[in-house]
Design a protein around this motif. Sequence first.
Motif, PDB file in Angstrom:
ATOM      1  N   MET A   1      -7.176   7.146  -9.027  1.00 24.34           N
ATOM      2  CA  MET A   1      -7.017   5.698  -8.953  1.00 24.34           C
ATOM      3  C   MET A   1      -5.541   5.314  -8.952  1.00 24.34           C
ATOM      4  SD  MET A   1      -8.718   2.845  -8.847  1.00 24.34           S
ATOM      5  CE  MET A   1      -7.890   1.288  -8.608  1.00 24.34           C
ATOM      6  N   LEU A   2      -4.777   5.967  -9.873  1.00 27.75           N
ATOM      7  CA  LEU A   2      -3.351   5.657  -9.975  1.00 27.75           C
ATOM      8  C   LEU A   2      -2.661   6.003  -8.667  1.00 27.75           C
ATOM      9  CD1 LEU A   2      -1.830   4.501 -12.389  1.00 27.75           C
ATOM     10  CD2 LEU A   2      -0.863   6.786 -12.727  1.00 27.75           C
ATOM     11  N   ASN A   3      -3.027   7.180  -8.152  1.00 25.86           N
ATOM     12  CA  ASN A   3      -2.471   7.653  -6.902  1.00 25.86           C
ATOM     13  C   ASN A   3      -2.753   6.664  -5.779  1.00 25.86           C
ATOM     14  OD1 ASN A   3      -1.365   9.221  -4.989  1.00 25.86           O
ATOM     15  ND2 ASN A   3      -3.012  10.735  -4.913  1.00 25.86           N
ATOM     16  N   TYR A   4      -4.017   6.206  -5.714  1.00 25.22           N
ATOM     17  CA  TYR A   4      -4.418   5.273  -4.681  1.00 25.22           C
ATOM     18  C   TYR A   4      -3.656   3.956  -4.822  1.00 25.22           C
ATOM     19  CZ  TYR A   4      -7.243   2.139  -1.898  1.00 25.22           C
ATOM     20  OH  TYR A   4      -7.660   1.211  -0.996  1.00 25.22           O
ATOM     21  N   THR A   5      -3.582   3.448  -6.072  1.00 28.68           N
ATOM     22  CA  THR A   5      -2.847   2.210  -6.315  1.00 28.68           C
ATOM     23  C   THR A   5      -1.421   2.336  -5.823  1.00 28.68           C
ATOM     24  OG1 THR A   5      -4.129   2.039  -8.338  1.00 28.68           O
ATOM     25  CG2 THR A   5      -2.286   0.523  -8.095  1.00 28.68           C
ATOM     26  N   PHE A   6      -0.820   3.465  -6.154  1.00 29.94           N
ATOM     27  CA  PHE A   6       0.555   3.700  -5.772  1.00 29.94           C
ATOM     28  C   PHE A   6       0.720   3.662  -4.255  1.00 29.94           C
ATOM     29  CE2 PHE A   6       4.099   6.669  -4.905  1.00 29.94           C
ATOM     30  CZ  PHE A   6       5.092   5.960  -5.544  1.00 29.94           C
ATOM     31  N   ARG A   7      -0.174   4.377  -3.562  1.00 29.07           N
ATOM     32  CA  ARG A   7      -0.074   4.431  -2.099  1.00 29.07           C
ATOM     33  C   ARG A   7      -0.294   3.053  -1.479  1.00 29.07           C
ATOM     34  NH1 ARG A   7      -3.946   7.693   0.814  1.00 29.07           N
ATOM     35  NH2 ARG A   7      -5.095   7.779  -1.135  1.00 29.07           N
ATOM     36  N   ARG A   8      -1.249   2.324  -2.061  1.00 30.47           N
ATOM     37  CA  ARG A   8      -1.582   1.009  -1.513  1.00 30.47           C
ATOM     38  C   ARG A   8      -0.406   0.031  -1.699  1.00 30.47           C
ATOM     39  NH1 ARG A   8      -2.084  -2.538   0.572  1.00 30.47           N
ATOM     40  NH2 ARG A   8      -3.762  -3.866   1.296  1.00 30.47           N
ATOM     41  N   VAL A   9       0.237   0.090  -2.885  1.00 27.89           N
ATOM     42  CA  VAL A   9       1.390  -0.776  -3.128  1.00 27.89           C
ATOM     43  C   VAL A   9       2.527  -0.378  -2.198  1.00 27.89           C
ATOM     44  CG1 VAL A   9       3.128  -1.431  -4.835  1.00 27.89           C
ATOM     45  CG2 VAL A   9       0.751  -1.267  -5.496  1.00 27.89           C
ATOM     46  N   LEU A  10       2.614   0.918  -1.933  1.00 27.88           N
ATOM     47  CA  LEU A  10       3.660   1.418  -1.049  1.00 27.88           C
ATOM     48  C   LEU A  10       3.527   0.852   0.357  1.00 27.88           C
ATOM     49  CD1 LEU A  10       5.717   3.267  -2.252  1.00 27.88           C
ATOM     50  CD2 LEU A  10       4.685   5.173  -1.044  1.00 27.88           C
ATOM     51  N   VAL A  11       2.297   0.512   0.759  1.00 26.03           N
ATOM     52  CA  VAL A  11       2.123  -0.135   2.061  1.00 26.03           C
ATOM     53  C   VAL A  11       2.466  -1.616   1.962  1.00 26.03           C
ATOM     54  CG1 VAL A  11       0.448  -0.757   3.841  1.00 26.03           C
ATOM     55  CG2 VAL A  11       0.397   1.501   2.838  1.00 26.03           C
ATOM     56  N   LEU A 296      -7.724  -2.905  -4.197  1.00 25.05           N
ATOM     57  CA  LEU A 296      -7.678  -2.192  -5.469  1.00 25.05           C
ATOM     58  C   LEU A 296      -8.963  -2.424  -6.266  1.00 25.05           C
ATOM     59  CD1 LEU A 296      -3.988  -2.666  -6.652  1.00 25.05           C
ATOM     60  CD2 LEU A 296      -5.059  -0.705  -5.549  1.00 25.05           C
ATOM     61  N   LEU A 297      -9.427  -3.674  -6.242  1.00 25.96           N
ATOM     62  CA  LEU A 297     -10.665  -4.012  -6.943  1.00 25.96           C
ATOM     63  C   LEU A 297     -11.829  -3.204  -6.381  1.00 25.96           C
ATOM     64  CD1 LEU A 297     -11.164  -6.084  -9.167  1.00 25.96           C
ATOM     65  CD2 LEU A 297     -12.042  -7.638  -7.433  1.00 25.96           C
ATOM     66  N   TYR A 298     -11.832  -3.091  -5.065  1.00 28.98           N
ATOM     67  CA  TYR A 298     -12.897  -2.372  -4.376  1.00 28.98           C
ATOM     68  C   TYR A 298     -12.876  -0.902  -4.768  1.00 28.98           C
ATOM     69  CZ  TYR A 298     -16.148  -1.668  -0.527  1.00 28.98           C
ATOM     70  OH  TYR A 298     -17.254  -1.397   0.219  1.00 28.98           O
ATOM     71  N   ALA A 299     -11.682  -0.341  -4.794  1.00 31.00           N
ATOM     72  CA  ALA A 299     -11.549   1.072  -5.141  1.00 31.00           C
ATOM     73  C   ALA A 299     -11.923   1.308  -6.602  1.00 31.00           C
ATOM     74  CB  ALA A 299     -10.122   1.536  -4.888  1.00 31.00           C
ATOM     75  N   TRP A 300     -11.647   0.295  -7.436  1.00 33.23           N
ATOM     76  CA  TRP A 300     -11.934   0.444  -8.859  1.00 33.23           C
ATOM     77  C   TRP A 300     -13.441   0.361  -9.112  1.00 33.23           C
ATOM     78  CZ3 TRP A 300     -13.159  -3.673 -12.574  1.00 33.23           C
ATOM     79  CH2 TRP A 300     -13.145  -3.212 -13.891  1.00 33.23           C
ATOM     80  N   VAL A 301     -14.104  -0.551  -8.399  1.00 28.88           N
ATOM     81  CA  VAL A 301     -15.542  -0.722  -8.577  1.00 28.88           C
ATOM     82  C   VAL A 301     -16.297   0.452  -7.980  1.00 28.88           C
ATOM     83  CG1 VAL A 301     -17.503  -2.145  -7.912  1.00 28.88           C
ATOM     84  CG2 VAL A 301     -15.408  -3.226  -8.660  1.00 28.88           C
ATOM     85  N   ASP A 302     -15.853   0.903  -6.825  1.00 24.61           N
ATOM     86  CA  ASP A 302     -16.576   1.957  -6.120  1.00 24.61           C
ATOM     87  C   ASP A 302     -15.650   3.152  -5.906  1.00 24.61           C
ATOM     88  OD1 ASP A 302     -18.062   3.566  -4.559  1.00 24.61           O
ATOM     89  OD2 ASP A 302     -18.541   2.060  -3.047  1.00 24.61           O
ATOM     90  N   PRO A 303     -15.648   4.106  -6.829  1.00 23.40           N
ATOM     91  CA  PRO A 303     -14.692   5.218  -6.774  1.00 23.40           C
ATOM     92  C   PRO A 303     -14.860   6.107  -5.547  1.00 23.40           C
ATOM     93  CG  PRO A 303     -15.820   5.123  -8.892  1.00 23.40           C
ATOM     94  CD  PRO A 303     -16.534   4.200  -7.977  1.00 23.40           C
ATOM     95  N   LYS A 304     -15.995   5.966  -4.830  1.00 20.22           N
ATOM     96  CA  LYS A 304     -16.178   6.800  -3.642  1.00 20.22           C
ATOM     97  C   LYS A 304     -15.233   6.402  -2.521  1.00 20.22           C
ATOM     98  CE  LYS A 304     -20.459   5.950  -3.343  1.00 20.22           C
ATOM     99  NZ  LYS A 304     -21.860   5.748  -2.988  1.00 20.22           N
ATOM    100  N   ILE A 305     -14.801   5.124  -2.556  1.00 22.26           N
ATOM    101  CA  ILE A 305     -13.984   4.600  -1.453  1.00 22.26           C
ATOM    102  C   ILE A 305     -12.532   5.021  -1.626  1.00 22.26           C
ATOM    103  CG2 ILE A 305     -13.269   2.536  -0.226  1.00 22.26           C
ATOM    104  CD1 ILE A 305     -16.223   2.783  -0.193  1.00 22.26           C
TER     105      ILE A 305
END
Lengths: 307, 295
Positions: A1-11, A296-305
């Motif tokens: 999740m942290l990794n994903y958040t980081f990448r998403r903010v990076l965009v 981010l909300l989507y990724a947090w609710v549904d970890p498969k995404i």
Amino acid sequence: MLNYTFRRVLVAIPTLLILIVITFLLMHSAPGGPFTSERPLPPQVLANIEAKYGLNDPLYVQLWEYLKGIVLHFDFGPSFVKKSQSVNDIIAQGFPITLTYGGLSFIFATLIGGTLGVVAAIRQNTFIDYFAVGISIGAQVLPNFVMAPLLVWLFTLTLGWLPGGGWNGGAWPNLIMPVIALATSYMASISRITRSSMLEVLNSNYIRTARAKGLPERTVILRHALKPSLVPLISYLGVAFVGMITGSVIIDVYFSTGGLGQAFVNSALSRDYSVMMGVTILLGSLTIFFALLADLLYAWVDPKIRY
Amino acid sequence: MNTETVIKGRSLWSDARRRFFQNKAAVAGVIALTCIVLISFIGPYFAVWSFEEIDWDTMGSAATLGKPSFASGHFFGTDDLGRDLYSRVLQGTRVSLKVGIIGAGIAVIVGTVYGTVAGYVGGSTDQIMMRIVDVLMSIPFMFVLILLLVIFGRSETMIFIGIGMFAWLDMSRIVRGQTLTLKNKEFVEAARATGVSTPTIIRRHIVPNLLGIVAIYATLLVPAMILTESFISFLGLGVQEPKTSWGALISEGAGTIRYDTEWQLLFPLAFFVITLFSFFFIGDGLRDALDPKDR
């Protein structure tokens, strides 16, 4: 999740920078400076004014100063047409208005659309279902600029119930039509998405299990079906929010509500470039922020995404 | 071998055609759309007034003298300036349809090429190409479009450029996704194994298999483009007078609705609504016909 958040903010951050640079360059490629007028100023005066606003500096210096102003002081600079106001003043005037009816439409669209979708799915193939589906198909072709005049025709001119425009400090009669006009098409999409995801959930195995073990229908729906069926909605809410910000331009122009959209169109028509830039960047960053939030909300609710 | 594949391809499409024509809403959409297109091109030959001519007799008293009537030759009434609304609606219809179809056309071509290349080549090329799409997608394009129109002047070319710049993004994502699944299918593998070059594989094996999904999204893109153009024209930033479009006509009608001239709003609105409905129904019909497993 942290990794994903980081990448998403990076965009998100370069997106914001690109937006600012694009608007800035567009504005500076416009023919004529902000002080070119029909009666040309004496050259010395013009030179002094341009020096005051830093317009003689090389482009990258101007861009740097502009960026620094926004990031460090949240300062969008002076308005070039309305001499007594800064862009910040204009934003401070319009933004609360846009936020009020925009936020209300967002809540309205989500609550009504969501409820309509859930009820339609539970009562599939009944009158309520057909009604909800009919509304959502019809509202596809009723964008805000069609709804607004139709509402005025009905409620102001024919029935005489509501004032046809103005803000009036946000009194509720002035709010009703802007909110409905802005919310209708999104309400329709939300109800359609909720209905189809609710139907999918209701046909899944674990709902059958819940029913088989004898849970009352009420519990099955509220405890087990509702939450997962709302997940696909999250990614749409980002889209809906963006659409409403864009649509507020129409609402402001048609209902004269005095929000940011009106400032934007007025500045576009009077070529007040700094105001256009400021409003574009502010609304743009809001857009980017909400898209980020939704993802981010989507990724947090549904970890498969993860994409 | 060759004739066999041809026959197979045909039967797939005729299957889809049969499914499409069983869908009543889609067929109604096709009929309504055909009517609108025919009216917009043939209708002007029956017009008494041209779209820019001012009828000085009705000017200034549109609410009383400008009513729709056959006697005056103003079938749809006149607008605020005394111009014939019938001719103007037909002219606006042609402009809006043109923007919709050309805009969607640009988006389809650019998006398909971009998406197939990204999906088929893969790796870091794909990563970079798709990050660019991500970034462009999060830019609020309506505002940038308005900026473009204000700065470089309002012209049809500018509208096409502005809309075309952003409309292909969704398309490229969809096409890329589809390409990724096709890429690992046996027939592509077979082509690669027999030494067919990458451009030929993309052209001969990937793109034809994308046509279905591209057709579906193209029909849904046209109304989206029309909506965008109408949005801009409603704000008075679209095509310039005396030319007009649905958005501009709806805006004019909406502005004068206080003076009991509701036909100025309702005629353009009717064309707008019928066309959008038609496209949505056709798009839905195509989806059901070409992608039956998706139901």
